[in-house]
Write a protein that holds these residues in place. Sequence first.
Motif, short mmCIF file in Angstrom:
data_model
loop_
_atom_site.label_atom_id
_atom_site.label_comp_id
_atom_site.label_asym_id
_atom_site.label_seq_id
_atom_site.Cartn_x
_atom_site.Cartn_y
_atom_site.Cartn_z
N SER A 9 55.76 106.74 57.59
CA SER A 9 54.37 106.34 57.37
C SER A 9 54.25 105.03 56.60
O SER A 9 53.17 104.52 56.43
N PRO A 63 54.71 100.95 56.16
CA PRO A 63 54.77 99.83 57.10
C PRO A 63 56.14 99.15 57.13
O PRO A 63 56.56 98.66 58.13
N THR A 67 41.70 116.57 65.74
CA THR A 67 43.05 116.94 66.17
C THR A 67 43.42 118.25 65.47
O THR A 67 42.85 118.59 64.43
N GLN A 113 53.37 115.34 61.16
CA GLN A 113 52.19 115.05 61.97
C GLN A 113 51.24 114.11 61.24
O GLN A 113 50.68 113.18 61.82
N ARG A 169 52.47 110.50 61.23
CA ARG A 169 52.21 109.82 62.51
C ARG A 169 50.75 109.38 62.60
O ARG A 169 50.45 108.25 62.98
N THR A 170 49.85 110.28 62.28
CA THR A 170 48.42 109.97 62.36
C THR A 170 48.04 108.87 61.39
O THR A 170 47.34 107.92 61.75
N GLY A 172 50.03 106.61 60.06
CA GLY A 172 50.66 105.36 60.48
C GLY A 172 49.90 104.68 61.60
O GLY A 172 49.81 103.45 61.65
N LYS A 173 49.31 105.47 62.48
CA LYS A 173 48.58 104.91 63.63
C LYS A 173 47.15 104.51 63.27
O LYS A 173 46.68 103.45 63.67
N HIS A 174 46.45 105.37 62.51
CA HIS A 174 45.02 105.15 62.26
C HIS A 174 44.69 104.65 60.86
O HIS A 174 43.64 104.03 60.65
N PRO A 210 47.18 102.99 58.38
CA PRO A 210 48.50 102.56 57.91
C PRO A 210 48.55 102.15 56.43
O PRO A 210 49.62 102.17 55.83
#
Length: 169
Positions: free
Chosen positions: A35, A37, A75, A120, A123-124, A126-128, A130
């Motif tokens: 998570s 950068p 989710t 989980q 991931r979320t 990191g994507k939405h 960060p």
Amino acid sequence: MMISPTADPAAAFQYVPVPNEHVPAVLVFLGERLSTPAVTPIKPIAEDAVVTDQEAEVSDDWTDENLIKFLAMKTKSSFIIGRMLRHLSAHPGQDGALSTQELAEALDVDYSIMKNIPTQAARTLGKHFPELTKPWRAQSGPRFTPPRPNEVFFWVTDERAAQLKRLPG
């Protein structure tokens, strides 16, 4: 069966056997690493290193708006995390920390699903989101004083508990 690390530097993965009792801590560790950068070198952790409530109170950038957006993502993970955070906010701080097993039972969620929540979430985020850390704190049981069972324990800060109590839902 013996699994040994590959010597191929181009390999995308290394398969390393991990004792079952350490899998939750490894998942938390990997989730935290994934998570961020930029990957930074891993510093060894002193055996007696413990996160104190004072250290855990370091503020983060979870504004009300960010937390509402995260919890409203629809989710399965964000739904479980929302329930987890609200449950933990009833008893904030390390003293109120609950193990993965205790959370699974309290939320009526299968243990295998609960132990994957940190990954989980990583991931979320990191994507939405960060720029944000996880909205909870976690620590391996043996790192508590006095030591707790060898499982990952979760808690929220007083600040996060107050934030959750003022948010709708």
